[in-house]
Design a protein around this motif. Structure first.
Motif, PDB file in Angstrom:
ATOM      1  N   ALA A   1       0.828  -1.256  -0.042  1.00 26.12           N
ATOM      2  CA  ALA A   1       0.243   0.162   0.022  1.00 26.12           C
ATOM      3  C   ALA A   1       0.988   1.268   0.186  1.00 26.12           C
ATOM      4  N   PRO A   2       0.504   2.025  -0.811  1.00 28.74           N
ATOM      5  CA  PRO A   2       1.539   3.190  -1.128  1.00 28.74           C
ATOM      6  C   PRO A   2       1.995   3.997   0.375  1.00 28.74           C
ATOM      7  N   ALA A   3       1.313   4.155   1.332  1.00 25.11           N
ATOM      8  CA  ALA A   3       1.461   4.910   2.538  1.00 25.11           C
ATOM      9  C   ALA A   3       2.299   3.963   3.187  1.00 25.11           C
ATOM     10  N   VAL A   4       2.250   2.801   3.250  1.00 22.78           N
ATOM     11  CA  VAL A   4       3.107   1.634   3.859  1.00 22.78           C
ATOM     12  C   VAL A   4       4.300   1.763   3.405  1.00 22.78           C
ATOM     13  N   VAL A   5       4.559   1.683   2.153  1.00 23.53           N
ATOM     14  CA  VAL A   5       5.670   1.658   1.371  1.00 23.53           C
ATOM     15  C   VAL A   5       6.468   2.921   1.535  1.00 23.53           C
ATOM     16  N   THR A   6       5.979   4.016   1.627  1.00 24.18           N
ATOM     17  CA  THR A   6       6.775   5.662   1.903  1.00 24.18           C
ATOM     18  C   THR A   6       7.091   5.656   3.293  1.00 24.18           C
ATOM     19  N   ALA A   7       6.186   4.957   4.246  1.00 25.35           N
ATOM     20  CA  ALA A   7       6.679   5.071   5.758  1.00 25.35           C
ATOM     21  C   ALA A   7       7.741   4.134   5.888  1.00 25.35           C
ATOM     22  N   VAL A   8       7.633   3.059   5.310  1.00 28.65           N
ATOM     23  CA  VAL A   8       8.807   1.995   5.737  1.00 28.65           C
ATOM     24  C   VAL A   8      10.028   2.442   4.944  1.00 28.65           C
ATOM     25  N   GLN A   9      10.050   2.994   3.645  1.00 24.28           N
ATOM     26  CA  GLN A   9      11.254   3.274   3.013  1.00 24.28           C
ATOM     27  C   GLN A   9      11.814   4.531   4.117  1.00 24.28           C
ATOM     28  N   ASP A  10      11.184   5.327   4.512  1.00 25.64           N
ATOM     29  CA  ASP A  10      11.615   6.671   5.425  1.00 25.64           C
ATOM     30  C   ASP A  10      12.300   6.080   6.710  1.00 25.64           C
ATOM     31  N   GLN A  11      11.633   5.006   7.179  1.00 24.37           N
ATOM     32  CA  GLN A  11      12.237   4.244   8.520  1.00 24.37           C
ATOM     33  C   GLN A  11      13.305   3.708   8.094  1.00 24.37           C
TER      34      GLN A  11
ATOM     35  N   TYR B   1      13.115  -8.538  18.672  1.00 20.05           N
ATOM     36  CA  TYR B   1      12.574  -7.706  17.464  1.00 20.05           C
ATOM     37  C   TYR B   1      10.975  -6.989  17.732  1.00 20.05           C
ATOM     38  N   GLY B   2      10.607  -7.508  18.758  1.00 17.33           N
ATOM     39  CA  GLY B   2       9.182  -6.882  19.314  1.00 17.33           C
ATOM     40  C   GLY B   2       9.053  -5.550  18.957  1.00 17.33           C
ATOM     41  N   GLY B   3       7.951  -4.967  17.944  1.00 16.52           N
ATOM     42  CA  GLY B   3       8.022  -3.590  17.673  1.00 16.52           C
ATOM     43  C   GLY B   3       9.090  -3.066  16.905  1.00 16.52           C
ATOM     44  N   ASN B   4       9.651  -3.787  15.972  1.00 14.48           N
ATOM     45  CA  ASN B   4      10.790  -3.519  15.250  1.00 14.48           C
ATOM     46  C   ASN B   4      10.307  -2.118  14.438  1.00 14.48           C
ATOM     47  N   PRO B   5      11.417  -1.165  14.485  1.00 11.51           N
ATOM     48  CA  PRO B   5      10.870   0.151  13.763  1.00 11.51           C
ATOM     49  C   PRO B   5      10.113   0.237  12.391  1.00 11.51           C
ATOM     50  N   LEU B   6      10.639  -0.839  11.613  1.00 11.34           N
ATOM     51  CA  LEU B   6       9.990  -0.801  10.243  1.00 11.34           C
ATOM     52  C   LEU B   6       8.611  -1.323  10.412  1.00 11.34           C
ATOM     53  N   ALA B   7       8.206  -2.318  11.075  1.00 18.38           N
ATOM     54  CA  ALA B   7       6.949  -2.653  11.411  1.00 18.38           C
ATOM     55  C   ALA B   7       5.979  -1.710  12.146  1.00 18.38           C
ATOM     56  N   CYS B   8       6.718  -0.837  12.966  1.00 16.57           N
ATOM     57  CA  CYS B   8       6.004   0.271  13.640  1.00 16.57           C
ATOM     58  C   CYS B   8       5.575   1.281  12.661  1.00 16.57           C
ATOM     59  N   ALA B   9       6.551   1.617  11.739  1.00 19.72           N
ATOM     60  CA  ALA B   9       6.363   2.863  10.846  1.00 19.72           C
ATOM     61  C   ALA B   9       5.291   2.260   9.733  1.00 19.72           C
TER      62      ALA B   9
END
Ligand code: PMP
Length: 440
Positions: A74-84, A315-323
């Motif tokens: 999903a576009p918003a997920v891709v952008t958020a994860v790329q930034d993180q 890994y719980g709450g990994n930053p990429l997963a949180c983003a």
């Protein structure tokens, strides 16, 4: 990535030659126990399609088992994860924390049922989160027993295997299982013909009181709509009566919304449908658009029972997963995906009920929102027809429609489309199923 053409397009047999080649390598390299529903190897997916290595485009009625609710990539997920990803990938929240984890906790505390004070802890998988919900309930109540239900599925780790009901393929040969787990009868209106939820709740409570005892019971763990067990929607009143009994008896009521959460059922959470407020709610799957994340959210006093350092994991709450989760929650809210799930449910149910009127092998059409199932039976009975179910699923796969089966008796076709699927693909998938049923 630009949106893929939203079409079913078959240019080879399914599976195609490249998929077959990869499947041979999989057999040689991957442990046999890790099975695949469809040996079709993916290269891209979004909207309502999955594209495979042979260039075929398949209609997705599975969402990777209820995960890509907001759509794949999903576009918003891709952008958020790329930034993180560019900022940092991991520090371990237990070493040097970061705000994404805190923001996900705040968001879950806000959107889960009930307006009491809440806390959240993050994990990697649904099973891990269910295990932690049990740990937390035991720590709070200082009791040990846990009740799960007939047909339940809660995961494949040792404790969650014990909570899961079905032997094959989940448990066979993998024991001994964790102790102090007890099973109660659930509400299954199609099979037990009991439409009164209060009556079925009483039946379960009697078993619990006679065989376990509230004084020993830490938690009741329940899926508000059973997933792997067959998309079993309990009779109205069943869940509220159980929750009330738990409240009256000092037992933690744990809703396992791993499969039903995040708009899937046409409510943000399935508990919302009857206004049930669980003490703890377990979420995963749809929470992060495909990145591994899970959570336990619940009453502050229960969640804060374990000592400092008693909960966690590398890994719980990994930053990429949180983003990803923050983008998912924002997308659900801004794109009003709860309404979209309801519209999908209405479209699918209307079509499937019409099919059922002409074909008595469709014993039951049920579910809620974009979590819809058909139970296949010998006409006029509730005798499961697992063989027909297998044949219909295999024919659907061969024609480029990803469908999953489920149910204790293996006779339920389940539909979990991503909420990003266009109506024309939903309709095409249902047309295909109609044609397949006529020939099966
Ligand atoms: N609970 C429920 C209700 C589920 O449907 C699942 C997965 N199908 C799990 C727990 C386990 O989740 P995971 O596979 O992420 O461990």
């Amino acid at each position: 990535m630009p949106q893929l053409p939203q079409e079913r397009r078959l240019i080879t047999a399914i599976p195609g030659p490249r998929s077959l080649e990869l499947q041979a390598r999989k057999t040689a390299a991957v442990a046999r126990g890790v099975g695949t529903v469809m040996p079709v190897y993916a290269v891209a997916a979004n909207g309502g399609v999955v594209v495979d290595v042979d260039g075929n485009s398949l209609i997705d009625f599975g969402s990777g088992i209820a995960v890509t609710t907001v759509g794949n990539s999903a576009p918003a997920v891709v952008t958020a994860v790329q930034d993180q990803l560019a900022a940092f990938t991991h520090t371990c929240f237990m070493v040097t924390p970061y705000d994404g984890y805190v923001r996900v906790a705040e968001a879950l505390n806000r959107i889960t049922p009930g307006d009491h004070a809440k806390r959240t802890a993050l994990f990697n998988s649904g099973a891990e989160a269910v295990e932690n919900a049990v740990k937390i309930a035991r720590s709070f109540t200082r009791k040990q027993a846990v009740v799960a239900f007939d047909h339940a599925y809660h995961g494949r780790t040792n404790l969650t295997m014990a909570l899961t009901a079905k032997n094959q393929p989940y448990k066979s040969g993998f024991g001994p299982f964790a102790g102090e787990v007890y099973r109660a009868p659930t509400s299954d209106p199609f099979r037990d013909h009991e439409l009164d939820g209060a009556v079925t709740a009483r039946r379960a409570i009697e078993v619990i009181e006679k065989q376990v005892g509230a004084e020993n019971l830490a938690a009741v763990v329940i899926e508000p709509i059973q997933g792997e067990g067959g998309f079993v929607v309990p009779a109205p009143g069943f869940l509220p009566a159980l929750a009330q009994w738990c409240r009256d008896n000092g037992v933690v009521f744990v809703a396992d919304e791993v499969q039903t959460g995040f708009a899937r059922t046409g409510d943000l959470f399935a508990c919302d449908h009857e206004g049930v407020v669980p003490d703890l709610i377990v979420t995963a799957k749809g929470i992060a658009g495909g990145l591994p994340l899970a959570a336990v959210t619940g009453r502050a006093e229960i969640m804060d029972a374990p000592h400092v350092g008693g909960l966690g994991g590398t890994y719980g709450g990994n930053p990429l997963a949180c983003a990803a989760a923050l983008a998912v929650i924002d997308t659900i809210e801004t794109e009003n995906l709860v309404d979209r799930a309801r519209a999908i449910g209405d479209l699918m149910t209307e079509r499937l009920k019409a099919t059922q009127a002409a074909d008595k092998r469709l014993g039951d059409v049920r579910g809620r929102g974009a979590m819809i199932a058909v139970e296949l039976v010998a006409p006029g009975t509730n005798e499961p027809d697992a063989d027909l179910t297998r044949r219909v699923a295999a024919a659907a796969h061969a024609q480029g429609l990803i469908v999953l089966t489920c149910g204790t008796f293996g006779n339920v076709l389940r539909f979990l489309p991503p909420l990003s699927i266009p109506d024309q693909l939903l309709t095409e998938g249902l047309d295909l199923l109609d044609a397949i049923l006529k020939e099966s």
